[in-house]
Design a protein around this motif. Sequence first.
Motif, PDB file in Angstrom:
ATOM      1  N   VAL A  85       0.856  -1.185   0.000  1.00 53.28           N
ATOM      2  CA  VAL A  85       0.000   0.000   0.000  1.00 53.28           C
ATOM      3  C   VAL A  85       0.894   1.238   0.000  1.00 53.28           C
ATOM      4  O   VAL A  85       1.706   1.421   0.906  1.00 53.28           O
ATOM      5  CB  VAL A  85      -0.934   0.023   1.223  1.00 53.28           C
ATOM      6  N   HIS A  86       0.748   2.058  -1.041  1.00 58.12           N
ATOM      7  CA  HIS A  86       1.494   3.311  -1.168  1.00 58.12           C
ATOM      8  C   HIS A  86       0.495   4.469  -1.132  1.00 58.12           C
ATOM      9  O   HIS A  86      -0.506   4.440  -1.848  1.00 58.12           O
ATOM     10  CB  HIS A  86       2.261   3.370  -2.492  1.00 58.12           C
ATOM     11  N   VAL A  87       0.781   5.483  -0.337  1.00 59.77           N
ATOM     12  CA  VAL A  87      -0.141   6.602  -0.167  1.00 59.77           C
ATOM     13  C   VAL A  87       0.448   7.861  -0.790  1.00 59.77           C
ATOM     14  O   VAL A  87       1.623   8.176  -0.587  1.00 59.77           O
ATOM     15  CB  VAL A  87      -0.441   6.857   1.325  1.00 59.77           C
ATOM     16  N   TRP A  88      -0.376   8.594  -1.527  1.00 60.62           N
ATOM     17  CA  TRP A  88       0.062   9.840  -2.155  1.00 60.62           C
ATOM     18  C   TRP A  88      -0.895  10.972  -1.778  1.00 60.62           C
ATOM     19  O   TRP A  88      -2.049  10.728  -1.471  1.00 60.62           O
ATOM     20  CB  TRP A  88       0.155   9.695  -3.678  1.00 60.62           C
ATOM     21  N   THR A  89      -0.428  12.210  -1.877  1.00 62.20           N
ATOM     22  CA  THR A  89       0.956  12.691  -1.855  1.00 62.20           C
ATOM     23  C   THR A  89       1.157  13.262  -0.455  1.00 62.20           C
ATOM     24  O   THR A  89       0.426  14.175  -0.067  1.00 62.20           O
ATOM     25  CB  THR A  89       1.180  13.758  -2.931  1.00 62.20           C
TER      26      THR A  89
END
Length: 247
Positions: free
Chosen positions: A208-212
């Motif tokens: 899980v990658h969260v932006w920005t």
Amino acid sequence: MLAHRGLVPEGSTDLVENSFAAVAAAHAAGATYVESDCHVTLDGEVVLFHDDDLQRIAGDPRAIAAVTLAELSELMAGLGGLLTLDQALESFPTVRFNLDVKAPAAAEAVGRAVAPYADRVLLTSFSDERRRAALAAAADAGAPIRPATSAGTQTITRLLLASGFRVRRAVSRLLSDVDALQVPERRGRVPIVTPRLIENAHRHGVEVHVWTVNDPSDMERLLLAGVDGLVTDRADVALPLAARHAS
């Protein structure tokens, strides 16, 4: 940490996002992951550029697809230098690139370009159709492995619904062909990154990658919540924080 469009140091007036200098600055700060965007020029060259036109970056209303590589290089000469996808992959051999295929016309060209570098590329797009076209082009071009990929908007929407209703079979199916979920923490008042989403993703080996994320307190909170990556404009701030968190 994924350096969002490279790194533009605070107060800088002579370079812009997605330029050669911005990626070099991220690399110099210690970033091994750079998030960038792909468009294609009039003469078919894939360039790292977020917008579909030059207005915000160079004050020129023309679309990226309407200018040649030479014209774009000239416009970017005083802004950190144009960076093509080929140049990025060749000039920064230790950097892993997270590439958002912005333009439909760029999908096949991006796939072909990344094929020899498939082990250090993640392909994504808001359009699942576009990212799959890029993946197919990479395979057709002889990529030794499938590049990593993250879900598009349609897949994420379906996943959130399946997760909310606890439909495990649908969750498994939706996560079966992706390696990451790249999402904002929330959309308006609706939370996207929840403990359930993180748990479901990790159960299926998906990151899980969260932006920005640019605020250090938000970075710390999300890392403690268990997310695997943060897309940030402030890689210079995020990298030391992540190192402290890891230790």
